[in-house]
Design a protein around this motif. Structure first.
Motif, PDB file in Angstrom:
ATOM      1  N   ALA A  83       0.833  -1.210   0.000  1.00  0.00           N
ATOM      2  CA  ALA A  83       0.000   0.000   0.000  1.00  0.00           C
ATOM      3  C   ALA A  83       0.867   1.259   0.000  1.00  0.00           C
ATOM      4  O   ALA A  83       0.573   2.223  -0.719  1.00  0.00           O
ATOM      5  N   VAL A  84       1.930   1.242   0.786  1.00  0.00           N
ATOM      6  CA  VAL A  84       2.854   2.388   0.813  1.00  0.00           C
ATOM      7  C   VAL A  84       3.477   2.587  -0.566  1.00  0.00           C
ATOM      8  O   VAL A  84       3.480   3.699  -1.112  1.00  0.00           O
ATOM      9  N   LEU A  85       3.988   1.506  -1.154  1.00  0.00           N
ATOM     10  CA  LEU A  85       4.625   1.603  -2.474  1.00  0.00           C
ATOM     11  C   LEU A  85       3.624   2.047  -3.547  1.00  0.00           C
ATOM     12  O   LEU A  85       3.945   2.897  -4.390  1.00  0.00           O
ATOM     13  N   GLY A  86       2.420   1.492  -3.513  1.00  0.00           N
ATOM     14  CA  GLY A  86       1.395   1.879  -4.478  1.00  0.00           C
ATOM     15  C   GLY A  86       1.016   3.349  -4.362  1.00  0.00           C
ATOM     16  O   GLY A  86       0.783   4.027  -5.373  1.00  0.00           O
ATOM     17  N   THR A  87       0.975   3.832  -3.131  1.00  0.00           N
ATOM     18  CA  THR A  87       0.635   5.242  -2.904  1.00  0.00           C
ATOM     19  C   THR A  87       1.757   6.153  -3.395  1.00  0.00           C
ATOM     20  O   THR A  87       1.496   7.165  -4.065  1.00  0.00           O
ATOM     21  N   ILE A  88       2.990   5.790  -3.102  1.00  0.00           N
ATOM     22  CA  ILE A  88       4.131   6.593  -3.573  1.00  0.00           C
ATOM     23  C   ILE A  88       4.164   6.623  -5.100  1.00  0.00           C
ATOM     24  O   ILE A  88       4.353   7.681  -5.715  1.00  0.00           O
ATOM     25  N   TRP A  89       3.931   5.478  -5.713  1.00  0.00           N
ATOM     26  CA  TRP A  89       3.979   5.338  -7.172  1.00  0.00           C
ATOM     27  C   TRP A  89       2.913   6.194  -7.863  1.00  0.00           C
ATOM     28  O   TRP A  89       3.141   6.725  -8.951  1.00  0.00           O
ATOM     29  N   THR A  90       1.742   6.344  -7.237  1.00  0.00           N
ATOM     30  CA  THR A  90       0.612   7.024  -7.882  1.00  0.00           C
ATOM     31  C   THR A  90       0.220   8.328  -7.191  1.00  0.00           C
ATOM     32  O   THR A  90      -0.825   8.900  -7.509  1.00  0.00           O
ATOM     33  N   TYR A  91       1.026   8.810  -6.291  1.00  0.00           N
ATOM     34  CA  TYR A  91       0.679   9.950  -5.438  1.00  0.00           C
ATOM     35  C   TYR A  91       0.220  11.170  -6.234  1.00  0.00           C
ATOM     36  O   TYR A  91       0.881  11.609  -7.175  1.00  0.00           O
ATOM     37  N   THR A  92      -0.940  11.733  -5.824  1.00  0.00           N
ATOM     38  CA  THR A  92      -1.464  12.955  -6.446  1.00  0.00           C
ATOM     39  C   THR A  92      -1.950  13.975  -5.417  1.00  0.00           C
ATOM     40  O   THR A  92      -2.600  14.943  -5.783  1.00  0.00           O
ATOM     41  N   GLY A  93      -1.704  13.741  -4.140  1.00  0.00           N
ATOM     42  CA  GLY A  93      -2.136  14.707  -3.125  1.00  0.00           C
ATOM     43  C   GLY A  93      -3.118  14.112  -2.139  1.00  0.00           C
ATOM     44  O   GLY A  93      -3.033  12.927  -1.783  1.00  0.00           O
ATOM     45  N   LEU A  94      -4.078  14.932  -1.733  1.00  0.00           N
ATOM     46  CA  LEU A  94      -5.029  14.562  -0.687  1.00  0.00           C
ATOM     47  C   LEU A  94      -5.764  13.259  -0.986  1.00  0.00           C
ATOM     48  O   LEU A  94      -5.912  12.415  -0.100  1.00  0.00           O
ATOM     49  N   ASN A 133     -14.333   9.405  -1.421  1.00  0.00           N
ATOM     50  CA  ASN A 133     -15.302   9.381  -2.516  1.00  0.00           C
ATOM     51  C   ASN A 133     -16.059  10.691  -2.653  1.00  0.00           C
ATOM     52  O   ASN A 133     -16.492  11.045  -3.749  1.00  0.00           O
ATOM     53  N   ILE A 134     -16.188  11.421  -1.552  1.00  0.00           N
ATOM     54  CA  ILE A 134     -16.778  12.765  -1.625  1.00  0.00           C
ATOM     55  C   ILE A 134     -15.809  13.695  -2.356  1.00  0.00           C
ATOM     56  O   ILE A 134     -16.206  14.453  -3.243  1.00  0.00           O
ATOM     57  N   VAL A 135     -14.531  13.603  -2.007  1.00  0.00           N
ATOM     58  CA  VAL A 135     -13.517  14.468  -2.629  1.00  0.00           C
ATOM     59  C   VAL A 135     -13.411  14.209  -4.136  1.00  0.00           C
ATOM     60  O   VAL A 135     -13.331  15.153  -4.923  1.00  0.00           O
ATOM     61  N   VAL A 136     -13.425  12.942  -4.567  1.00  0.00           N
ATOM     62  CA  VAL A 136     -13.324  12.647  -6.011  1.00  0.00           C
ATOM     63  C   VAL A 136     -14.680  12.723  -6.704  1.00  0.00           C
ATOM     64  O   VAL A 136     -14.772  12.600  -7.909  1.00  0.00           O
TER      65      VAL A 136
END
Length: 173
Positions: A83-94, A133-136
């Motif tokens: 999960a950490v690696l996936g988040t770093i790989w695709t990071y876009t902010g909030l 899901n509210i944010v997106v």
């Protein structure tokens, strides 16, 4: 039909699996049902081009399937690292932080040894997905997670609150 409309319909399929999931008492069936829902949610987020959510939902589908058969902590750590690696790989902010937080909490929940603890921790992870899901702005995903939350409430009540209430009534008689 638009890609957005198709993505919203996929949430409907996921919703069926999510609602069913917490009506099972058996931990394995709960988790395998959630795994199926996560697969459809991953495709939903893929269509919405929400890359962190796509990756983390796909990882979650596998995680729930694995945790249906084992509660070994090494698997929990493995999926947290992914999960950490996936988040770093695709990071876009909030939105990436919200989906990571939800996934991290739900990873801990998935490897809980009892369905009661699974249900209790799940409340927090699902709340984070609702905010995400509210944010997106995915109305059907907001609805899905809200129904999932309520299904968890109903299941928790059926298995852990109502039996205690029934026992109190029997003791008083």
């Amino acid at each position: 039909m638009s890609v957005f409309a198709i993505s919203q319909m996929l949430v409907g399929v996921a919703l069926i699996f999510d609602i069913l999931s917490f009506q099972f008492k058996n931990r394995k069936y709960i988790l395998l049902s959630i795994a199926a829902a996560c697969f459809f949610m991953a495709v939903h987020f893929l269509l919405l081009e929400q890359w962190t959510a796509t990756v983390l939902m796909a990882v979650s589908a596998v995680r729930y399937a694995v945790s249906g058969y084992t509660t070994e902590r090494r698997w929990m750590y493995f999926f947290c690292a992914i999960a950490v690696l996936g988040t770093i790989w695709t990071y876009t902010g909030l939105v990436s932080i919200l989906s990571f937080g939800a996934t991290f909490v739900l990873t801990i929940a998935a490897f809980s040894k009892t369905d009661k603890r699974l249900r209790e921790i799940t409340f927090f992870g699902v709340a984070l997905w609702i905010v995400h899901n509210i944010v997106v702005w995915s109305p059907s995903a907001i609805g899905l997670e809200s129904f999932f939350f309520m299904s968890n409430v109903v299941g928790y009540y059926r298995y852990y609150m109502r039996p205690a209430k029934t026992e109190l009534v029997l003791e008083q008689e």
